[in-house]
Design a protein around this motif. Structure first.
Motif, mmCIF file in Angstrom:
data_model
loop_
_atom_site.group_PDB
_atom_site.id
_atom_site.type_symbol
_atom_site.label_atom_id
_atom_site.label_comp_id
_atom_site.label_asym_id
_atom_site.label_seq_id
_atom_site.Cartn_x
_atom_site.Cartn_y
_atom_site.Cartn_z
ATOM 1 N N GLU A 71 74.195 73.899 113.262
ATOM 2 C CA GLU A 71 73.940 73.076 112.195
ATOM 3 C C GLU A 71 73.543 71.280 112.096
ATOM 4 O OE1 GLU A 71 73.889 72.850 107.514
ATOM 5 O OE2 GLU A 71 73.727 74.716 109.903
ATOM 6 N N ILE A 72 74.297 70.287 113.043
ATOM 7 C CA ILE A 72 74.155 69.226 113.057
ATOM 8 C C ILE A 72 72.817 68.801 113.283
ATOM 9 C CG2 ILE A 72 75.017 67.318 114.697
ATOM 10 C CD1 ILE A 72 76.261 68.121 112.235
ATOM 11 N N ARG A 73 71.863 69.757 114.621
ATOM 12 C CA ARG A 73 70.799 69.445 115.485
ATOM 13 C C ARG A 73 69.447 69.677 114.506
ATOM 14 N NH1 ARG A 73 70.240 72.642 120.739
ATOM 15 N NH2 ARG A 73 70.851 74.788 119.468
ATOM 16 N N LEU A 74 69.456 71.346 113.914
ATOM 17 C CA LEU A 74 68.660 71.473 113.049
ATOM 18 C C LEU A 74 68.651 70.225 111.975
ATOM 19 C CD1 LEU A 74 70.268 74.749 111.558
ATOM 20 C CD2 LEU A 74 67.279 74.219 112.866
ATOM 21 N N ARG A 75 69.740 69.418 111.517
ATOM 22 C CA ARG A 75 69.740 68.741 110.645
ATOM 23 C C ARG A 75 68.957 67.157 110.678
ATOM 24 N NH1 ARG A 75 73.728 68.863 105.064
ATOM 25 N NH2 ARG A 75 74.003 71.378 105.323
ATOM 26 N N LEU A 76 70.043 67.340 112.141
ATOM 27 C CA LEU A 76 69.155 65.754 113.358
ATOM 28 C C LEU A 76 67.109 65.834 113.496
ATOM 29 C CD1 LEU A 76 71.034 65.127 115.822
ATOM 30 C CD2 LEU A 76 70.874 63.312 114.300
ATOM 31 N N LEU A 77 67.054 67.503 113.599
ATOM 32 C CA LEU A 77 65.266 67.351 113.446
ATOM 33 C C LEU A 77 64.252 67.313 112.344
ATOM 34 C CD1 LEU A 77 65.045 70.687 116.215
ATOM 35 C CD2 LEU A 77 63.887 68.129 116.531
ATOM 36 N N LYS A 78 65.358 68.242 111.000
ATOM 37 C CA LYS A 78 64.843 67.816 110.005
ATOM 38 C C LYS A 78 64.341 66.458 109.223
ATOM 39 C CE LYS A 78 64.596 70.043 105.194
ATOM 40 N NZ LYS A 78 63.998 69.266 104.624
ATOM 41 N N ARG A 79 65.201 65.868 109.481
ATOM 42 C CA ARG A 79 65.717 64.048 109.396
ATOM 43 C C ARG A 79 64.481 63.440 109.749
ATOM 44 N NH1 ARG A 79 71.472 60.953 108.577
ATOM 45 N NH2 ARG A 79 72.346 62.658 107.582
ATOM 46 N N ALA A 80 63.963 64.043 111.098
ATOM 47 C CA ALA A 80 63.741 63.080 112.282
ATOM 48 C C ALA A 80 61.816 63.608 111.793
ATOM 49 C CB ALA A 80 63.576 63.121 113.162
ATOM 50 N N ILE A 81 61.970 64.727 111.183
ATOM 51 C CA ILE A 81 60.463 65.657 110.675
ATOM 52 C C ILE A 81 60.210 64.882 110.106
ATOM 53 C CG2 ILE A 81 59.010 67.425 110.645
ATOM 54 C CD1 ILE A 81 61.133 68.452 113.182
ATOM 55 N N ASP A 82 61.076 64.494 108.456
ATOM 56 C CA ASP A 82 61.038 64.429 107.420
ATOM 57 C C ASP A 82 60.470 63.246 107.352
ATOM 58 O OD1 ASP A 82 61.087 66.681 106.420
ATOM 59 O OD2 ASP A 82 63.236 66.631 105.395
ATOM 60 N N ARG A 83 60.756 61.728 108.546
ATOM 61 C CA ARG A 83 60.767 60.545 107.961
ATOM 62 C C ARG A 83 59.149 60.238 108.783
ATOM 63 N NH1 ARG A 83 66.244 59.430 109.690
ATOM 64 N NH2 ARG A 83 65.753 59.803 112.050
ATOM 65 N N THR A 84 58.860 61.286 110.200
ATOM 66 C CA THR A 84 57.735 60.859 110.550
ATOM 67 C C THR A 84 57.117 61.534 110.110
ATOM 68 O OG1 THR A 84 58.924 60.522 112.629
ATOM 69 C CG2 THR A 84 57.367 60.023 113.185
ATOM 70 N N GLY A 85 56.346 62.908 109.616
ATOM 71 C CA GLY A 85 55.513 63.550 109.759
ATOM 72 C C GLY A 85 54.613 62.794 107.953
ATOM 73 N N HIS A 86 53.597 63.867 107.689
ATOM 74 C CA HIS A 86 52.891 63.472 106.956
ATOM 75 C C HIS A 86 52.697 64.905 105.719
ATOM 76 C CE1 HIS A 86 49.451 64.202 108.753
ATOM 77 N NE2 HIS A 86 49.396 63.476 109.393
ATOM 78 N N GLU A 87 52.689 65.690 106.059
ATOM 79 C CA GLU A 87 52.642 66.214 105.165
ATOM 80 C C GLU A 87 54.060 67.337 104.330
ATOM 81 O OE1 GLU A 87 51.320 69.533 107.570
ATOM 82 O OE2 GLU A 87 49.388 68.126 108.479
ATOM 83 N N GLY A 88 54.853 66.246 103.645
ATOM 84 C CA GLY A 88 56.071 66.883 102.597
ATOM 85 C C GLY A 88 57.181 66.992 104.011
ATOM 86 N N PRO A 89 58.441 67.710 103.268
ATOM 87 C CA PRO A 89 59.498 68.223 104.057
ATOM 88 C C PRO A 89 59.347 69.814 104.259
ATOM 89 C CG PRO A 89 60.309 67.599 101.327
ATOM 90 C CD PRO A 89 58.760 67.933 101.746
ATOM 91 N N ALA A 90 60.080 69.450 105.950
ATOM 92 C CA ALA A 90 59.694 69.991 106.669
ATOM 93 C C ALA A 90 61.046 71.497 105.917
ATOM 94 C CB ALA A 90 60.216 70.455 108.115
ATOM 95 N N GLU A 91 60.340 72.825 105.887
ATOM 96 C CA GLU A 91 60.894 74.241 105.660
ATOM 97 C C GLU A 91 62.496 74.276 106.470
ATOM 98 O OE1 GLU A 91 59.064 76.756 104.668
ATOM 99 O OE2 GLU A 91 56.655 76.040 103.886
ATOM 100 N N LEU A 92 63.433 74.624 105.762
ATOM 101 C CA LEU A 92 64.559 75.423 106.907
ATOM 102 C C LEU A 92 63.908 76.433 108.048
ATOM 103 C CD1 LEU A 92 67.088 74.898 107.264
ATOM 104 C CD2 LEU A 92 68.096 76.482 105.787
ATOM 105 N N GLY A 93 63.540 77.529 107.617
ATOM 106 C CA GLY A 93 63.906 78.134 108.108
ATOM 107 C C GLY A 93 62.432 77.771 109.637
ATOM 108 N N LYS A 94 61.154 77.332 109.198
ATOM 109 C CA LYS A 94 60.509 76.831 110.398
ATOM 110 C C LYS A 94 61.494 75.916 111.610
ATOM 111 C CE LYS A 94 56.138 77.577 107.211
ATOM 112 N NZ LYS A 94 54.977 76.808 107.315
#
Length: 344
Positions: free
Chosen positions: A269-292
């Protein structure tokens, strides 16, 4: 608070707006239904009791989806004037989608309300979401397989484009609000779309009496959402700490990324959230979906089995406008190149 069938007394109504007295101005989202009309009436009564308080501005959004909406907006304006509140009707203009209408209408409503807040110098937008709405939201997200954050349902306060969206009635039932209006002899509109079974929320609303017989009433479901929200807040603190720890152990300045070995031993759960945070900060297409993100984490784990300490890349994927790669014992997240427009 009083029981579900009684009107809200003045002493309890004051608690609903605690902490808002120093706001310069507040926008009240008032559709004309019982919940939002009660919100406006309670807020106006609270404001009159203050020696000095915020300016209250009532705003109605006409989505242009029902012919009755314009008349309902006029009724709200008359009631607002009787309460000495300014009122504005905003319209959702332009073409409407054929599918996903509730979500599109909700997005348009918040966009227009935020614009109104900025125009009137308001720091807060108050909406009339109730305990019943909270229970329905939890059920909707549960059926869609939401994670812990989603099952927290609606927060009492969130931020949107620099304006705070506040939901002071989340602990109040719709029945209490209706009882309050009936005691004050204030009318309200009845929106038939709230019973239109072609939409998900009304279908779930129709199931609530059966769920209540098994103990799943709105009070218990809202309590569950609050407990999940508490757990989610604790998890976020743990992720904050994990993020700081990984940053301290970072040996380069090549952008967002983690030491693969340290990342690998953390709870999922911690790793999922770390990845999602980094992707959401760095990406430019909106928040990443949890399933993806969950699928990505599985791919990262597979790559890490043979990539730690090696120089060749074992993974390179794009998600939500970010590139995620595993190489040289590091997991790196960087912006993806803009997508090329398709030629006609």
């Amino acid at each position: 608070m009083p029981d579900d069938q009684s009107a809200i007394p003045a002493r309890d109504a004051k608690r609903l707006f605690a902490g808002l007295a120093r706001a310069p101005a507040i926008v009240l989202a008032v559709s004309g239904g019982p919940d939002s009309v009660a919100l406006m009436w309670l807020a106006a009564r609270w404001r009159r009791a203050l020696a000095q308080g915020p300016r209250l501005v009532a705003v109605t959004v006409d989505h242009g989806l029902r012919r009755e909406a314009a008349r309902e907006a006029r009724d709200v304006k008359r009631l607002a004037r009787s309460l000495d509140l300014p009122h504005h009707t905003l319209r959702w203009n332009g073409s409407k989608p054929r599918t996903g209408v509730p979500a599109a209408a909700r997005e348009a409503r918040y966009r227009l309300l935020t614009q109104a807040a900025r125009k009137h110098g308001a720091t807060h937008i108050l909406t009339a979401h109730t305990r019943d709405d909270q229970a329905e939201t939890l059920l909707m997200r549960m059926l869609r397989g939401s994670g812990v954050a989603g099952l927290s349902a609606m927060a009492r306060e969130t931020e949107r484009d620099g304006v705070l969206l506040t939901r002071p009635l989340l602990d109040i039932s719709k029945a209490q609000l209706i009882a309050t209006l009936q005691k004050a002899r204030i009318g309200f509109a009845d929106d038939p779309t709230n019973r239109d079974l072609s939409f998900t929320r009304p279908r779930l609303r129709a199931l609530m009496p059966l769920l209540a017989e098994e103990g799943g009433d709105a009070r218990n479901l809202a309590r569950l959402a609050a407990r999940i929200a508490r757990a989610n807040a604790a998890l976020e603190l743990l992720v904050d700490g994990a993020e700081r720890y990984l940053a301290l152990k970072s040996e380069d300045n090549l952008g967002a990324g983690f030491d693969a070995a340290l990342f690998a031993v953390m709870p999922d759960e911690i790793r999922l959230r770390l990845l999602k945070r980094a992707i959401d900060r760095t990406g430019h297409e909106g928040p990443a979906e949890l399933g993806k993100v969950e699928t990505l984490l599985a791919a990262v784990d597979q790559a890490l089995d043979g990539a730690i300490g090696q120089r060749e890349s074992k993974l390179k994927q794009t998600l939500a406008g970010a590139v995620i790669s595993v190489a040289s014992g590091r997991i790196r997240i960087s912006p993806a190149p803009p997508r090329r427009a398709r030629s006609g």
